[in-house]
Design a protein around this motif. Structure first.
Motif, mmCIF file in Angstrom:
data_model
loop_
_atom_site.group_PDB
_atom_site.id
_atom_site.type_symbol
_atom_site.label_atom_id
_atom_site.label_comp_id
_atom_site.label_asym_id
_atom_site.label_seq_id
_atom_site.Cartn_x
_atom_site.Cartn_y
_atom_site.Cartn_z
ATOM 1 N N GLU A 138 0.799 -1.221 0.000
ATOM 2 C CA GLU A 138 0.000 0.000 0.000
ATOM 3 C C GLU A 138 0.837 1.279 0.000
ATOM 4 O O GLU A 138 0.296 2.385 -0.096
ATOM 5 C CB GLU A 138 -0.935 -0.001 1.218
ATOM 6 C CG GLU A 138 -2.038 -1.055 1.110
ATOM 7 C CD GLU A 138 -2.826 -1.214 2.398
ATOM 8 O OE1 GLU A 138 -2.479 -0.514 3.391
ATOM 9 O OE2 GLU A 138 -3.756 -2.037 2.428
ATOM 10 N N LEU A 139 2.163 1.152 0.105
ATOM 11 C CA LEU A 139 3.026 2.318 -0.004
ATOM 12 C C LEU A 139 2.995 2.861 -1.430
ATOM 13 O O LEU A 139 2.693 2.136 -2.385
ATOM 14 C CB LEU A 139 4.473 1.954 0.359
ATOM 15 C CG LEU A 139 4.794 1.591 1.814
ATOM 16 C CD1 LEU A 139 6.238 1.110 1.912
ATOM 17 C CD2 LEU A 139 4.564 2.770 2.737
ATOM 18 N N GLU A 140 3.317 4.140 -1.587
ATOM 19 C CA GLU A 140 3.484 4.677 -2.923
ATOM 20 C C GLU A 140 4.629 3.944 -3.613
ATOM 21 O O GLU A 140 5.593 3.511 -2.969
ATOM 22 C CB GLU A 140 3.764 6.175 -2.852
ATOM 23 C CG GLU A 140 2.587 6.990 -2.314
ATOM 24 C CD GLU A 140 2.944 8.447 -2.157
ATOM 25 O OE1 GLU A 140 3.424 8.821 -1.060
ATOM 26 O OE2 GLU A 140 2.750 9.203 -3.132
ATOM 27 N N PHE A 141 4.558 3.845 -4.931
ATOM 28 C CA PHE A 141 5.493 3.004 -5.660
ATOM 29 C C PHE A 141 6.949 3.402 -5.399
ATOM 30 O O PHE A 141 7.799 2.546 -5.140
ATOM 31 C CB PHE A 141 5.202 3.061 -7.160
ATOM 32 C CG PHE A 141 6.144 2.243 -7.989
ATOM 33 C CD1 PHE A 141 6.211 0.864 -7.843
ATOM 34 C CD2 PHE A 141 6.999 2.857 -8.893
ATOM 35 C CE1 PHE A 141 7.095 0.109 -8.606
ATOM 36 C CE2 PHE A 141 7.884 2.111 -9.651
ATOM 37 C CZ PHE A 141 7.934 0.733 -9.512
ATOM 38 N N TYR A 142 7.242 4.688 -5.434
ATOM 39 C CA TYR A 142 8.630 5.116 -5.241
ATOM 40 C C TYR A 142 9.109 4.782 -3.835
ATOM 41 O O TYR A 142 10.296 4.506 -3.614
ATOM 42 C CB TYR A 142 8.782 6.607 -5.554
ATOM 43 C CG TYR A 142 8.341 7.545 -4.466
ATOM 44 C CD1 TYR A 142 9.247 8.009 -3.498
ATOM 45 C CD2 TYR A 142 7.021 7.980 -4.371
ATOM 46 C CE1 TYR A 142 8.857 8.870 -2.498
ATOM 47 C CE2 TYR A 142 6.612 8.838 -3.369
ATOM 48 C CZ TYR A 142 7.532 9.288 -2.436
ATOM 49 O OH TYR A 142 7.140 10.138 -1.437
ATOM 50 N N LYS A 143 8.191 4.796 -2.846
ATOM 51 C CA LYS A 143 8.568 4.435 -1.482
ATOM 52 C C LYS A 143 8.872 2.942 -1.383
ATOM 53 O O LYS A 143 9.768 2.530 -0.630
ATOM 54 C CB LYS A 143 7.468 4.816 -0.507
ATOM 55 C CG LYS A 143 7.312 6.326 -0.303
ATOM 56 C CD LYS A 143 6.245 6.647 0.732
ATOM 57 C CE LYS A 143 6.125 8.151 0.946
ATOM 58 N NZ LYS A 143 5.076 8.490 1.938
ATOM 59 N N ARG A 144 8.147 2.142 -2.135
ATOM 60 C CA ARG A 144 8.443 0.707 -2.161
ATOM 61 C C ARG A 144 9.858 0.461 -2.683
ATOM 62 O O ARG A 144 10.599 -0.382 -2.163
ATOM 63 C CB ARG A 144 7.425 -0.027 -3.029
ATOM 64 C CG ARG A 144 6.088 -0.304 -2.349
ATOM 65 C CD ARG A 144 5.080 -0.871 -3.305
ATOM 66 N NE ARG A 144 4.133 0.147 -3.724
ATOM 67 C CZ ARG A 144 3.259 0.008 -4.706
ATOM 68 N NH1 ARG A 144 3.218 -1.120 -5.387
ATOM 69 N NH2 ARG A 144 2.436 0.981 -5.023
ATOM 70 N N LEU A 145 10.230 1.203 -3.718
ATOM 71 C CA LEU A 145 11.576 1.053 -4.274
ATOM 72 C C LEU A 145 12.640 1.551 -3.296
ATOM 73 O O LEU A 145 13.724 0.964 -3.194
ATOM 74 C CB LEU A 145 11.685 1.801 -5.601
ATOM 75 C CG LEU A 145 10.811 1.274 -6.745
ATOM 76 C CD1 LEU A 145 11.085 2.056 -8.029
ATOM 77 C CD2 LEU A 145 11.036 -0.218 -6.989
ATOM 78 N N LEU A 146 12.345 2.613 -2.574
ATOM 79 C CA LEU A 146 13.294 3.121 -1.581
ATOM 80 C C LEU A 146 13.477 2.121 -0.437
ATOM 81 O O LEU A 146 14.590 1.932 0.063
ATOM 82 C CB LEU A 146 12.815 4.470 -1.033
ATOM 83 C CG LEU A 146 12.912 5.661 -1.990
ATOM 84 C CD1 LEU A 146 12.302 6.906 -1.345
ATOM 85 C CD2 LEU A 146 14.357 5.925 -2.394
ATOM 86 N N VAL A 147 12.396 1.487 -0.016
ATOM 87 C CA VAL A 147 12.491 0.447 1.015
ATOM 88 C C VAL A 147 13.357 -0.713 0.516
ATOM 89 O O VAL A 147 14.203 -1.242 1.244
ATOM 90 C CB VAL A 147 11.090 -0.050 1.419
ATOM 91 C CG1 VAL A 147 11.192 -1.302 2.295
ATOM 92 C CG2 VAL A 147 10.325 1.035 2.153
ATOM 93 N N LEU A 148 13.166 -1.091 -0.741
ATOM 94 C CA LEU A 148 13.955 -2.160 -1.339
ATOM 95 C C LEU A 148 15.435 -1.783 -1.377
ATOM 96 O O LEU A 148 16.302 -2.611 -1.078
ATOM 97 C CB LEU A 148 13.439 -2.448 -2.752
ATOM 98 C CG LEU A 148 14.047 -3.630 -3.503
ATOM 99 C CD1 LEU A 148 13.866 -4.926 -2.725
ATOM 100 C CD2 LEU A 148 13.418 -3.747 -4.892
ATOM 101 N N ALA A 149 15.725 -0.526 -1.714
ATOM 102 C CA ALA A 149 17.113 -0.059 -1.752
ATOM 103 C C ALA A 149 17.731 -0.077 -0.355
ATOM 104 O O ALA A 149 18.883 -0.486 -0.179
ATOM 105 C CB ALA A 149 17.174 1.343 -2.342
ATOM 106 N N MET A 208 19.918 -4.196 -6.864
ATOM 107 C CA MET A 208 20.644 -5.248 -6.162
ATOM 108 C C MET A 208 19.678 -5.969 -5.233
ATOM 109 O O MET A 208 19.693 -7.191 -5.116
ATOM 110 C CB MET A 208 21.815 -4.671 -5.368
ATOM 111 C CG MET A 208 22.610 -5.730 -4.598
ATOM 112 S SD MET A 208 24.041 -5.056 -3.721
ATOM 113 C CE MET A 208 23.234 -4.310 -2.311
ATOM 114 N N GLY A 209 18.835 -5.187 -4.564
ATOM 115 C CA GLY A 209 17.836 -5.785 -3.695
ATOM 116 C C GLY A 209 16.796 -6.578 -4.455
ATOM 117 O O GLY A 209 16.238 -7.553 -3.927
ATOM 118 N N TYR A 210 16.553 -6.187 -5.699
ATOM 119 C CA TYR A 210 15.495 -6.844 -6.491
ATOM 120 C C TYR A 210 15.739 -8.346 -6.662
ATOM 121 O O TYR A 210 14.865 -9.154 -6.315
ATOM 122 C CB TYR A 210 15.392 -6.144 -7.851
ATOM 123 C CG TYR A 210 14.187 -6.550 -8.664
ATOM 124 C CD1 TYR A 210 12.964 -5.931 -8.485
ATOM 125 C CD2 TYR A 210 14.280 -7.561 -9.613
ATOM 126 C CE1 TYR A 210 11.845 -6.302 -9.232
ATOM 127 C CE2 TYR A 210 13.184 -7.943 -10.363
ATOM 128 C CZ TYR A 210 11.971 -7.315 -10.161
ATOM 129 O OH TYR A 210 10.874 -7.696 -10.903
#
Length: 478
Positions: free
Chosen positions: A248-259, A416-418
Motif C-alpha cells: 500500500e506504499l506509494e510506488f517510489y517508497k516501495r523502491l526506496l524500502v527495497l534499496a 541489487m535488492g530486487y
C-alpha cells in the motif's frame, strides 16, 4: 561427562532465549568465533612444528566443533572426506576422477538439500557441506592438474596443482581447518600446506607471523556488523515485502524500502566472513606477501572488499567484491574449464547455473542468478552506449559527477535488492507476491524494455556502417 554435556546444552538454550537468537544460529556463531582462540594457540605453540601435528590439531578441533553443531550428522562430512580420499588414491589425476568427483560431491549435497529443505533458511549440516563440496571438487582438480604435461597447464593452474597425492590425514586437516570449515573462505590445498609448513609468514621461515593486530581488526569489524545486524536489520525483514503495508506504499517508497534493505540483508554474511577471515589471518593462512611499501598483506582470504562493495555504484563491482573467494573458485574450476564451449556468455550462464544448484533447489536461487546474468550484461551494454554517445564524459564532469553518482548508487541498491528478494524468499509463491507488489519492474526493464530499445534503436544508431570497398569493381565503360 553426560552431566557436563547437559549443562552446556542448557546454558546455550538459556543464552539463545536471552539473545532471541535461534539455537542453531548461536551454535554456528560460537563455532566460528572459537576459531580465534584455537588459531592463537596454533600460532603460539604449533607454528614451526611438523605439518603432521597441524593436520591432527585441525582434525580434532574441526570434528569437535562440527559435533557441537551437528551431532551425529558430522558423519556426512567425514564420509565425504574418506570417499574423496579413496577416489584420489585409486583414480586421482585421471579424467574419470573429475567426473566422479563432480557427480558424487554435488549429488551428495543436492540429496542433503532434498531431505533438509524447508520454505525458510535452516542451519543444518548442509551449510558447511556446501563449502566442503567446492573444496573437495577443487582438490580433485588440483591433483588432476598435477598429473598433466606442463605445456597443457595454465599459469593459474600451476599455482594450485598438486604433484603428490595427499594422504587421508592431510585431506582431513584441510577439510576441518576451523578457519574455513563452517563458512569458507575457499583456498587451495597448496596454501594450506604452506601454512602448515610455516611458509606463510611475514618474517623468516619458521618465525611466528605478526598478524595479531590485523586479525583483531577483522574481529572488531565483525563485531560492529553483528551489532548492526541485531539493531538495524529487524527494521525491514524480508517478510515485510509480503505484507499489505508494503503493497500500500506509494510506488517510489516501495523502491526506496527495497534499496534500504538491499545492503542490510547481507550483513549476516559479512559479519561471519569477517570473523572467519580474522581466524585465517591469525593462523597465517591469509598472508599475501607485501605491498609496494613493504607492508605485510593479510588479504588472501578476504571474502568481501568492504569499501568497494559499499561505495562503487556498478553491478559488476558487486560481483567482484562480494564472496570473492567463492567467485575465484568458480572462475578457476568452472568458468575457465568451460572454454571448450567457445562462447563466454554460454560459459557464464553455465557457471551461474552451477552456483544456483550449489546453493540449493529452491526456485529463488535460480531466479537470483538468472537476474544477475541479465542485469550485469545489460549494464555492460549501458556502459557501451554511454561511451559511444559521449555520455560518460558528461557524467565525469565535476558539476554532474556527484548527482550522477548518487543516482547510479540508488539505482544499484534498488536493483541489487530486487534479485536478492528471490534469494531470501526462496519459494515461487512468495516471489510472485513480492514482485507483484513492485509490478515486476526489474524483469520488465532488464528483460524487455532495455533489450528492445538497444536492439531496435540504440545499436542501429550507434553502429557506423562499414564503407563500401572499391576493390575488385570494374570501371564503367564509356
Amino acid at each position: 561427562m553426560a552431566e557436563l554435556i547437559a549443562f552446556c546444552n542448557n546454558t546455550i538454550a538459556n543464552l539463545s532465549d536471552l539473545l532471541s537468537l535461534p539455537e542453531p544460529a548461536l551454535r554456528f556463531l560460537i563455532a566460528v568465533l572459537a576459531g580465534f582462540p584455537l588459531a592463537f594457540f596454533q600460532r603460539s605453540f604449533l607454528h614451526g612444528k611438523s605439518a603432521t601435528l597441524h593436520h591432527a590439531y585441525f582434525v580434532i578441533c574441526g570434528l569437535m566443533l562440527s559435533y557441537f553443531n551437528y551431532g551425529a550428522e558430522s558423519l556426512h562430512s567425514a564420509s565425504s572426506v574418506f570417499i574423496n580420499y579413496l577416489l584420489i588414491y585409486f583414480a586421482g589425476g585421471t579424467d574419470i576422477s573429475i567426473i566422479i568427483s563432480f557427480i558424487f560431491n554435488m549429488g551428495y549435497l543436492v540429496t542433503g538439500y532434498i531431505y533438509t529443505a524447508t520454505d525458510t533458511y535452516d542451519i543444518t549440516w548442509t551449510m558447511p557441506h556446501c563449502i566442503l563440496t567446492l573444496r573437495l571438487i577443487g582438490l580433485n582438480f588440483d591433483v588432476y592438474d598435477g598429473s598433466r604435461p606442463p605445456e597443457e597447464i595454465s599459469n593459474d593452474q600451476k599455482m594450485t596443482m598438486l604433484v603428490k597425492k595427499p594422504s587421508l590425514l592431510e585431506i582431513a586437516g584441510y577439510t576441518y581447518y576451523f578457519g574455513g570449515f563452517f563458512s569458507g573462505p575457499q583456498f587451495p590445498m597448496r596454501r594450506y600446506f604452506d601454512m602448515c609448513n610455516g611458509v606463510l609468514t611475514d618474517g623468516a621461515k619458521g618465525e611466528r607471523p605478526n598478524c595479531v593486530a590485523a586479525a583483531m581488526k577483522k574481529l572488531a569489524l565483525g563485531t560492529v556488523l553483528s551489532i548492526l545486524n541485531t539493531v538495524i536489520v529487524p527494521w525491514i525483514p524480508e517478510s515485510y515485502f509480503l505484507t499489505n503495508d508494503f503493497a500500500e506504499l506509494e510506488f517510489y517508497k516501495r523502491l526506496l524500502v527495497l534499496a534500504a534493505w538491499s545492503n542490510m540483508t547481507l550483513f549476516k554474511y559479512m559479519l561471519i566472513w569477517c570473523f572467519a577471515e580474522g581466524t585465517c589471518i591469525l593462523s597465517g593462512l591469509a598472508y599475501n606477501g607485501r605491498d609496494k611499501d613493504g607492508n605485510a598483506l593479510w588479504d588472501a582470504c578476504e571474502n568481501i572488499k568492504m569499501f568497494r562493495f559499499l561505495f562503487n555504484p556498478s553491478f559488476r563491482s558487486i560481483v567482484k567484491t562480494f564472496n570473492t573467494n567463492t567467485n575465484q573458485w568458480v572462475l578457476r574450476y568452472v568458468y575457465k574449464r568451460l572454454k571448450f564451449l567457445g562462447n563466454r556468455k554460454i560459459s557464464q550462464a553455465c557457471t551461474l547455473f552451477f552456483l544456483a544448484l550449489w546453493h540449493g533447489l529452491s526456485s529463488g536461487y535460480y531466479m537470483t542468478f538468472m537476474m544477475e546474468f541479465v542485469i550485469t550484461n545489460v549494464e555492460d551494454k549501458m556502459v557501451e552506449v554511454a561511451n559511444k554517445t559521449g555520455l560518460i564524459k558528461l557524467m565525469d564532469n565535476p558539476i554532474t559527477k556527484v548527482p550522477t553518482y548518487l543516482v547510479c548508487k540508488l539505482w544499484q541498491l534498488t536493483f541489487m535488492g530486487y534479485p536478492l528478494l528471490a534469494f531470501n524468499l526462496l519459494t515461487w509463491r512468495r516471489q510472485v507476491q513480492a514482485y507483484s507488489a513492485v509490478y515486476w519492474c526489474g524483469h520488465i526493464f532488464y528483460m524487455v524494455l532495455f533489450p528492445a530499445l538497444y536492439i531496435f534503436v540504440l545499436n542501429p544508431l550507434l553502429t557506423k556502417p562499414k564503407p563500401k570497398s572499391d576493390v575488385g569493381t570494374k570501371p564503367k565503360a564509356e
